[in-house]
Each structure stands twice: as structure tokens, then as C-alpha cells.
Design an enzyme around this catalytic site. Sequence first.
Site, PDB file in Angstrom:
ATOM      1  N   HIS A 372       0.794  -1.234   0.000  1.00 46.45           N
ATOM      2  CA  HIS A 372       0.000   0.000   0.000  1.00 46.45           C
ATOM      3  C   HIS A 372       0.822   1.278   0.000  1.00 46.45           C
ATOM      4  O   HIS A 372       0.247   2.364   0.077  1.00 46.45           O
ATOM      5  CB  HIS A 372      -0.921   0.053   1.219  1.00 46.45           C
ATOM      6  CG  HIS A 372      -2.028  -0.942   1.185  1.00 46.45           C
ATOM      7  ND1 HIS A 372      -3.266  -0.666   0.659  1.00 46.45           N
ATOM      8  CD2 HIS A 372      -2.085  -2.222   1.615  1.00 46.45           C
ATOM      9  CE1 HIS A 372      -4.045  -1.730   0.775  1.00 46.45           C
ATOM     10  NE2 HIS A 372      -3.347  -2.691   1.349  1.00 46.45           N
ATOM     11  N   LYS A 564      -8.028  14.202   4.340  1.00 44.01           N
ATOM     12  CA  LYS A 564      -7.181  13.002   4.329  1.00 44.01           C
ATOM     13  C   LYS A 564      -6.189  13.177   5.459  1.00 44.01           C
ATOM     14  O   LYS A 564      -6.103  14.250   6.049  1.00 44.01           O
ATOM     15  CB  LYS A 564      -6.453  12.870   2.989  1.00 44.01           C
ATOM     16  CG  LYS A 564      -5.756  14.168   2.538  1.00 44.01           C
ATOM     17  CD  LYS A 564      -5.086  14.034   1.179  1.00 44.01           C
ATOM     18  CE  LYS A 564      -6.018  14.180   0.012  1.00 44.01           C
ATOM     19  NZ  LYS A 564      -6.179  12.950  -0.767  1.00 44.01           N
ATOM     20  N   ARG A 565      -5.418  12.125   5.791  1.00 48.94           N
ATOM     21  CA  ARG A 565      -4.391  12.298   6.810  1.00 48.94           C
ATOM     22  C   ARG A 565      -3.473  13.460   6.411  1.00 48.94           C
ATOM     23  O   ARG A 565      -3.242  13.711   5.226  1.00 48.94           O
ATOM     24  CB  ARG A 565      -3.578  11.001   6.969  1.00 48.94           C
ATOM     25  CG  ARG A 565      -4.307   9.924   7.748  1.00 48.94           C
ATOM     26  CD  ARG A 565      -4.630  10.333   9.167  1.00 48.94           C
ATOM     27  NE  ARG A 565      -3.469  10.317  10.016  1.00 48.94           N
ATOM     28  CZ  ARG A 565      -3.189   9.362  10.906  1.00 48.94           C
ATOM     29  NH1 ARG A 565      -4.025   8.350  11.082  1.00 48.94           N
ATOM     30  NH2 ARG A 565      -2.100   9.421  11.634  1.00 48.94           N
ATOM     31  N   LYS A 570       1.232  14.608   0.900  1.00 49.18           N
ATOM     32  CA  LYS A 570      -0.116  14.938   0.407  1.00 49.18           C
ATOM     33  C   LYS A 570      -0.269  16.448   0.152  1.00 49.18           C
ATOM     34  O   LYS A 570      -1.228  16.888  -0.455  1.00 49.18           O
ATOM     35  CB  LYS A 570      -1.175  14.457   1.402  1.00 49.18           C
ATOM     36  CG  LYS A 570      -1.214  12.934   1.562  1.00 49.18           C
ATOM     37  CD  LYS A 570      -2.226  12.510   2.615  1.00 49.18           C
ATOM     38  CE  LYS A 570      -2.170  11.036   2.983  1.00 49.18           C
ATOM     39  NZ  LYS A 570      -2.868  10.165   2.004  1.00 49.18           N
ATOM     40  N   THR A 672      -8.253   6.964  -1.977  1.00 52.17           N
ATOM     41  CA  THR A 672      -9.626   6.461  -2.122  1.00 52.17           C
ATOM     42  C   THR A 672     -10.626   7.587  -1.874  1.00 52.17           C
ATOM     43  O   THR A 672     -11.744   7.552  -2.383  1.00 52.17           O
ATOM     44  CB  THR A 672      -9.898   5.292  -1.155  1.00 52.17           C
ATOM     45  OG1 THR A 672      -9.342   5.619   0.120  1.00 52.17           O
ATOM     46  CG2 THR A 672      -9.289   4.005  -1.659  1.00 52.17           C
ATOM     47  N   LYS A 676     -14.374   8.836  -3.564  1.00 48.03           N
ATOM     48  CA  LYS A 676     -15.579   9.199  -2.794  1.00 48.03           C
ATOM     49  C   LYS A 676     -16.088  10.580  -3.205  1.00 48.03           C
ATOM     50  O   LYS A 676     -17.293  10.791  -3.361  1.00 48.03           O
ATOM     51  CB  LYS A 676     -15.286   9.155  -1.290  1.00 48.03           C
ATOM     52  CG  LYS A 676     -14.958   7.751  -0.790  1.00 48.03           C
ATOM     53  CD  LYS A 676     -14.297   7.748   0.588  1.00 48.03           C
ATOM     54  CE  LYS A 676     -13.611   6.401   0.825  1.00 48.03           C
ATOM     55  NZ  LYS A 676     -12.731   6.421   2.019  1.00 48.03           N
TER      56      LYS A 676
HETATM   57  C1  CR1 Z   1      -2.003   4.736   0.725  1.00 50.77           C
HETATM   58  O1  CR1 Z   1      -1.246   5.813   1.204  1.00 50.77           O
HETATM   59  C2  CR1 Z   1      -4.096   4.075  -0.438  1.00 50.77           C
HETATM   60  C3  CR1 Z   1      -4.441   3.253   0.795  1.00 50.77           C
HETATM   61  C4  CR1 Z   1      -5.277   2.035   0.466  1.00 50.77           C
HETATM   62  C5  CR1 Z   1      -2.408   3.838   1.886  1.00 50.77           C
HETATM   63  C6  CR1 Z   1      -3.212   5.237  -0.037  1.00 50.77           C
HETATM   64  O2  CR1 Z   1      -2.787   5.913  -1.185  1.00 50.77           O
HETATM   65  O3  CR1 Z   1      -5.280   4.530  -1.033  1.00 50.77           O
HETATM   66  O4  CR1 Z   1      -3.260   2.795   1.431  1.00 50.77           O
HETATM   67  N1  CR1 Z   1      -1.199   3.217   2.412  1.00 50.77           N
HETATM   68  O5  CR1 Z   1      -4.660   1.240  -0.486  1.00 50.77           O
HETATM   69  C7  CR1 Z   1      -0.974   2.942   3.685  1.00 50.77           C
HETATM   70  O6  CR1 Z   1      -1.735   3.262   4.571  1.00 50.77           O
HETATM   71  C8  CR1 Z   1       0.462   1.740   5.171  1.00 50.77           C
HETATM   72  O7  CR1 Z   1       0.178   2.261   3.931  1.00 50.77           O
END
Ligand code: CR1
Length: 833
Positions: A372, A564-565, A570, A672, A676
Site C-alpha cells: 500500500h 485526508k491524513r 499529500k 480512495t 468518494k
Molecule cells: C495509501 O497511502 C491508499 C491506501 C489504500 C495507503 C493510499 O494511497 O489509497 O493505502 N497506504 O490502499 C498505507 O496506509 C500503510 O500504507
Amino acid sequence: MNSPDTTVQQAKREHTRTGMSKDAFQRDLLDNLFYIQGRFREVATPHDLYMAAAYTTRDRLLARWVKSAQTFKATHARTVCYLSAEYLLGPHLASNLVNLGITETARAAAEELGMDMDALIEEEEEPGLGNGGLGRLAACFMESLATCQIPAIGYGIRYEFGIFKQAIEDGWQVEKGDNWLRNGNPWEIPRPKISFAVGFGGHTESYRDERSQVRLRWQPAFEIRGVAYDTPILGYGSQNVNLLRLWKAEASESLDLQAFNTGDYYGAVHAKIEAETLSKVLYPNDEPEAGKELRLKQQYFLVSCSMQDMIRLHLNTVGPLEGFADKFTVQLNDTHPALAVAELMRLLLDRHAMTWEEAWGITHKTFCYTNHTLLPEALETWPVSLFERLLPRHLEIIYEINRRFLDEVRMRFLGDEARVRRMSLIAEGHERRVRMAHLAVVGSHAVNGVAKLHSYLVKAMLFKDFAELWPERFHNVTNGVTPRRFVVVANPRLAKLITETCGQDDWIRDLEQLRALEPHVDDAGLQGRWQEVKRAAKQDLAQWMKQATGIELDPESMFDVQAKRIHEYKRQHLKVLHIVRCYQRIKQGQVQGLVPRTFIFGGKAAPGYFMAKLIIKLINAVAEVVNNDPQVNDWIRVAFMPDFNVKNGQRLYPAAELSEQISLAGKEASGTGNMKFSMNGALTIGTLDGANIEIREAVGPENFFLFGLTAEEVLQRQMTGYRPWEYYQNDPELKSDLDLINSGLFSHGDTQLFRPLTDNLINHDPFMVLADYRAYLECQEQVDRIYRDPERWTRMSILNVARIGYFSSDRAIREYAERIWQVGPQPVLDTEH
Ligand code: CR1
């Protein structure tokens, strides 16, 4: 929201469809209030009523749950086991009502009792058992697995404290504990009989088994018990219910007994407390690795309980373990559960007396792994010394996996010892460490990234050596999100409009059918209603924001949202620079072409991530000045939504008009939130990163605001040397924006407060904010231009929704099912109705 009349009519229709009536719901609601809560209507608190509604809903899904379990048992159905340290579930009630098809039934029943269903739904506190995208993806996948009728168990940890709650005090983030179980959790069913011992520490020893074979076994120093807590996960438009099984840590009974025998009562209590800390709290780090011993213990705890449970299920239903990989396919959600590879090997070797070859054959066929993130600081490694101390048997197994694996590498790449070192499961350095990602890749037969670009980079960069050795092992499955929660539950007005325009509601289970909107895109009637729906959602958000933060939003302005975080990659600070630029332009009277905007942010920073916390402070500092300056606040306002979580996200997505997806290209694996927002009719301004690329292709480049460097250009600049100060010196507007931040204007005269941030941008700028600044501003001008033409904007918005069907998590799950898991649907039949 709905008039009583239509609610009653709809409730009748639902009754015929589902066999669940309003009257029965009403009766059971009062019964549950009495028998479970011990309350009567007149003294019941809103929370009591919510609990009664939750139990009444749960009653209605239990029959399906049991039926599903019976079906899967009888058919020996192949089962997907999703192993994830995080599930960011969001509130259950509204989504379960939708998936049961009884939303209006419940609403009508509540209404007759003088209750407002929306108010009850509002009462629910969400289980925040995840940090961000990764945890929310797991929750979407569980819901889509049930919808697609694929038998599945989600395994995770029942953290007593989920992700912290975020308060904003004096502009700074303040973390508060999330005691989500305080008022009870009506959605889970404890299974005290399903529990497993999990060992830690101790040593390994050899012994002779009954056939005089020398074998190894582990004698742990102490044990903890994991107890199962089950939450049913409903599908939409199917009778299938899947299981989310979360493990809670408890002291093992043997330990209690020992203490009792030696008369050490307090010692026993202490041991109990110690054991329970294991599932106490979710680590709040989004991506950067925490590296804490407790974290490794949590990971092993999750993995050991889950693998033991699968073996138990297999022995109970199928029998001998040879066919384990035919019964189960296990998906590793990032490397957090990668230890499962070593744990399954241990169980098969040491407990079930298999040979290495037999055990490895099964293990390798069982596991698949999803990566991820590419961020190097997120790649988990654990000190070998910690393994020696906590998991000595697993370390031996990892060494043996590594020995055999490196032999294979040496055979293929004769004499290439550099490659062997790079690929080893053990990183050699002044401290030797176990590389969890390598363990996951070697132990799995399929590895995937989460968007096309990301999967490409996984193969070309992160796991280049592995892709050269096993090219067939690497796949892409682009992420998706569930339209039930993020459209039907979050945005009922839009859902209704879509259903009326398409003439049916099949799009809810087959999101590609949103294409039926496309022929109506120029219909003035639809456009008017579309705008009406957006305006109403903006008003709802404005109302909530006023009450939650005191900030007044103008629903007539454009709602421009980044949620988002908070993370430097970002680039929330890039957005801040845009706001500062708008501020300066307005101050200088350059309002020509400017569109009134409300900039809304939401997101948590990891508690130990100084720079992210400073970005939150900066946003709030700019907000304070902008919002209190009458010369400016007719044009722009800034609001920070505190405690962005699933529930608050559901308020944000419907109201957003512009979605900010502005990470540095190559850094966001997928994203994601981008999906949304777009599903709710927001237009995206974004870079060519993660799933943005595919969203842009799907909705059409003319319906997407693109700017910024490409991933390739980013790499080139890194190689040739990136010099951010040149941008600072050569772009007078950029210079003046950064200088204004340093002037103390936003910090009551403090010229040092934001220095760490601005200095870092000017001198290092690891995420190339300054390189993309000018392109971003120009793109924002284009946004303004188009927003001034509401018809054009609305048209683009409708097209975004009409073409977003691909990003349903149902599609993602079908791809996993076919390409990775080789598993098909197992429909549960509706026998009662
Ligand atoms: C990614 O940063 C992705 C999500 C789900 C995150 C994000 O871009 O949409 O995973 N990765 O696939 C993450 O949390 C530990 O890594």
C-alpha cells in the site's frame, strides 16, 4: 427529511421486498428497549433509543448470518481470509439498514413512536480501528465481499482504543482517547469459546517424536489468550453475511492458576492487566513505521490467533490439512500481518508434523500480499535481536526460508552477491533486521499494488529484483470504495435523484449502470435538480460546521475540500500557499475573475509528526486571519473540520464541489477519498498520481483539472538535483507568500513559528511543493473560470458521477476473486421469504 406519507409508502414496498414490517420493527424496538436496556419510552435517552434500534436491526440480520454460516459449512465453500491490522468501519446502523433494505421501514416505525431515525443514527460512535485509507479500504472490501457473495472472514484486532479523537485548541491538534466501547457495542457478539493461546519469548528445543524423528518445538516463556469478537458484515442485495472476527487479548488461564497456587493474587491481577495491554490501543501512525515492541507483539497476536482459527475451522469442516490452500486464501493487507507466513509454517511443521516441503507448498499457495505504499520510511523491518527475544522459533523459520530462497537467487543470478544482499529477508548492517516486505513477497504467490501507476512502481522500483525473478507474481488491482456507504447512506438526496433519472436503483449493486445518467447530461431539469442536491448538502455541512466550530460557511461559495491524513507528501501546505495567494490578491484589489470559495480541510496528524502538526496550526492560523478580515471574508473563508473520520467524511463528500488530490506524483499509492468525492459529484483538481490517473481517464480529461510534475519528471529532478530556493528567488508571488507566512501576520507577530516549515520548503522541499506551485495556481484559475459557468460545471459534475462506476469496491473485489484468489460466489438462499 422525507415526508411521512412517502416514508410509509416506501416502508410498505420494503415490507413486500424484505418480509420485514414496520409494525414488527416498532414492537421489537420497544421490546429491546425494555429487555436489553431496561428502559421505557418516557425515560429513555437518545442513546438508549439508538441501542434499541441497533439491536432491532441486528436481530434482523442474525437469521441471514446463521444461514450464511450453514451454507458455507455445507458447501465447503472456498473462503477468503482478509488479514488486516486495521478496519476503519464507520457507524453500522445506517449502512446495515440500507443493506437490509429497511431504511424507510425503520424510519416509519421510529416516526410513529415520535423518534427521529436520523437523530438515532447520529448517536452512534464509530469504531475507529484504523488510521486512514488502508483501514477504510479493508472495511469497503468486507462489505463488497458480502455483496459479491464471496465467503470471507476478516481478521483483525479489537483495539479498546481506536484512532485518537482530534480536538483543535488554539489552532493546534490535541489528541483525546477514543474509548469507543464505553457505552457498549451492540454489533459484536463475543465468542469466549473461540480463543487461542499465543506464546512469546522462551526458547526452542529439539526432541524425538513417536517415530523417532528429530523435531523442533518452541517453549514460550509466557502465553496470552486471544478471544474472538464477531461482527456481522452485510452485503447489499444479497443474503450473504460475512464475518469480521476481531481478537481481544486476555490473560491465559494457566497463568491465573499458577499465581493462585502460589498465593500471588496481585501478581495474577498484574499479569492480567499486562496481557490486556496487547489489544489496548491502535498505533496512530499513518505510514511511518512505529518500530515498537508492543506493535510487533500485536502483529504476532493477530496472526497467531487467526491462523490457529483457520486451522481449527479446516479440521472441523474439511479434515486433514493437505487441502488447506484449497479451502482458504489469505490476503495480507500490507506487511503488518506478514508474520502469518512464518506462523503457518510453524503450525504445520511443529504442530502438524509436516515436512518443510509440504508445509511450504501449502503456505506459498495460501498467501497473497498487497503493498500500500512506496514511502521508504513505511517499510517495516524489525531488529533480529527483538525476534530472538520474542519469537525465537519464527526467527529460525525465517532463516530457513531465507536460506532456501537465496539459494534460488544464486542459481538464477550466478555470482551476483549484491543482488543476494538486496533481496535477503535479513538486512545486514550495524543492526541486523528482518525485512517484512521481503517475507511477504517470498511467502506469497501473488503480490499487488493498489493503482496502475503504483503497481508499476512496485515492480520497477520497490521490488525490482523480485519482479525479475518472478514476473508472473506481480499484479495490479486498483482500489475501489463502496457506493452503499459513500453515496446511498452519505448522500440520500443524490441517490434518490440518480435512481429517478435512471429509472431504477440497480446502480447501487452495479455501479457501471451510472452510465445511464449520461444521456441526460444536457437536460436542464436534471441540471437544476443536481445543483439543488449539492446546495442542500452544502447547507447541511454549513449548519454542522457552525455548531461544531462556530465558523460560518457561505453555501453560495465554492466548497473546495481537502480531507485526508495530514502528511507532507499529500501537500496540504501547497493548498495553504494557494489560500495565501488569494488573500494577497484580494488585499491588493485583484479580484478580477476570482470566485468566492470556502476552503475546507479535514485530517489527523500522527501525534509524533511535528511537521504535520505544524501544518494544521498553519491552516488554522491562516483561517483566523482570513475569516476575521471583512475585506477578505466575502471572498474566501477557511475551515478546519475537527476529527475527520468516516462519520464526518460522510458529511463532507456530498457537500464538496472541488476535490483536492494534490500529492507529489509517485507518492500516493492510490487514494480512495478521490473516488468518494468524485462519486458525489465533486470535480477533481489533481496530479498524475495514484488512482487520479485512472479517474481522469474514466471521467474524461476534459472533466478533470490536471496540473503538476509527472512521476517520471519527479525522478529526473531528484537525479539532476532539485533546487527549491531557485523557485523561491525567481517567482515573486511565491516569495511573497512564503515571506508573508514568516512575517508573523498569521501568528500574532511570531516570526519564528512557521520557520521549520518554510525553511524546509525553501531549502529541501522533499515533496516539491515549490516546483508545482505555479502550475497549481494556474490550474486553480481555470477552476474559477469554469465555476463561473454553472451549467458547464454541473455538466462536468454529472459526467464525473456517470463515469465513476469502475471505482466501486465491488469491481475491485471481483478482480481479486478472479485474478488473485480463484474464488467464486457462494450465494446464500433466502429460504424464509
Ligand atoms: C495509501 O497511502 C491508499 C491506501 C489504500 C495507503 C493510499 O494511497 O489509497 O493505502 N497506504 O490502499 C498505507 O496506509 C500503510 O500504507
